[in-house]
Scaffold this active site. Sequence first.
Site, mmCIF file in Angstrom:
data_model
loop_
_atom_site.group_PDB
_atom_site.id
_atom_site.type_symbol
_atom_site.label_atom_id
_atom_site.label_comp_id
_atom_site.label_asym_id
_atom_site.label_seq_id
_atom_site.Cartn_x
_atom_site.Cartn_y
_atom_site.Cartn_z
ATOM 1 N N ALA A 205 40.352 -3.688 -87.132
ATOM 2 C CA ALA A 205 40.949 -4.957 -87.576
ATOM 3 C C ALA A 205 40.743 -6.014 -86.501
ATOM 4 C CB ALA A 205 42.429 -4.748 -87.854
ATOM 5 N N ASN A 206 41.359 -7.176 -86.664
ATOM 6 C CA ASN A 206 41.299 -8.212 -85.622
ATOM 7 C C ASN A 206 42.646 -8.918 -85.559
ATOM 8 O OD1 ASN A 206 41.251 -10.648 -87.430
ATOM 9 N ND2 ASN A 206 39.401 -9.614 -88.148
ATOM 10 N N ARG A 207 42.775 -9.894 -84.667
ATOM 11 C CA ARG A 207 44.085 -10.484 -84.370
ATOM 12 C C ARG A 207 44.497 -11.613 -85.316
ATOM 13 N NH1 ARG A 207 45.674 -8.443 -79.626
ATOM 14 N NH2 ARG A 207 44.031 -7.885 -78.151
#
Length: 393
Positions: A205-207
């Site tokens: 995933a990412n932020r």
Amino acid sequence: MLQGRRILLIVSGSVAAFKALMLARLLREEGATVRAVLTAAGARFVTRESLAALTAEPVFDDLWAAEAEIGHIRLARWADLVLVAPASASRLAAMAGGLATDLAGCILLATRAPVLVAPAMNPAMWEHPATEANVATLRARGVGFIGPDSGAMAEPESGPGRLVEPEAMCDAVRAALSDGPLRGQHILVTSGPTHEPIDPVRYIANRSSGRQGHAIAAALARLGARVTLVSGPVAMPDPAGVQVVRVETAREMLAACEAALPADGAICAAAVADWRVAREAGQKLKKEPGAGAPVLEMALNPDILATLSVHARRPRLMVGFAAETEQVVEHAQAKLARKGCDWIMANDVSGDVMGGMENAVHLVSAEGVEDWPRMPKEEVAARLALRVAEALA
Ligand code: C5P
């Protein structure tokens, strides 16, 4: 404001009907005239006296009495908007089937006004294929859905099916009746990260928080647009008056975007994962003693912005975001050409932008570059929504 607007509020049978009382009050505080239609099942939960007191209008609950007084056709024509809140599973089924067996059913067939429904039911009932099919039918007919929310039920259970709060229903009514510059336009917004599974329990995933994309969806809705927000997994609440489609992966996001076409504009604000794990493991990857770490082979994800930009049903205005940590404008200009979109909102994410509250963007288009000062993401959204309205006018 809803000054002078006439809202027909149909209250069907759900324990959540108490929220309709609060809603009637909020709508009236905004200047609307509210007339309530109480179904037989609705009357098991709230009384006609309460509704009459809060609407300061007669309450209609009997088809034959209504015929004598005013007639379902006149009542249906009177309304600028018909709102079914709460809408029970059985009411949605009756609407999908076009049943005219009671006053509410007759009005819903006879009206030419926009119809909004705010469903309320047990999660199992909401997720039942019969309800899903009814919802799809109604959506295809142009009925607007407000919620449902996810959360605690009256019974000790939790999940999707909770009637949205009266304030959010009021926002949705305002958007539906807005005479804003985007009224009648359908705009697609992507928001949040994507989750790309490694195995049944792990993902990449990412932020991204979804704050910017969700704010854009809300700002467009405030200008009167019909907004479909395709969102990856986020903790943000659904913006009021916006159709939210929840997805996990980039491929699901693309499918949901294509399903939402045609659209007049698309704002791709999601931080879509560029790569996914080529072969998702069917079982949880095991730590075998002495076996070392697994090597994950990656595959390219579809580029949603680029795909929609060359789509047979391409929205007239395609807007992308570019998160860069250096040479922000130069990279954005290259991206504009590469992706075939109309504008790129370029932002420097070397600081605390990703997941943060503020954004400093440059609007890059064929016409040139506009530098916007650093401002809260909500203001970036409001400003962008106004520019979208100008461009689509
Ligand atoms: O190529 P890059 O990820 O920097 O491009 C960012 C823009 O492209 C954003 O608007 C993002 O939403 C969109 N994008 C997309 N699908 C991808 C990757 C990015 O729609 N797979």
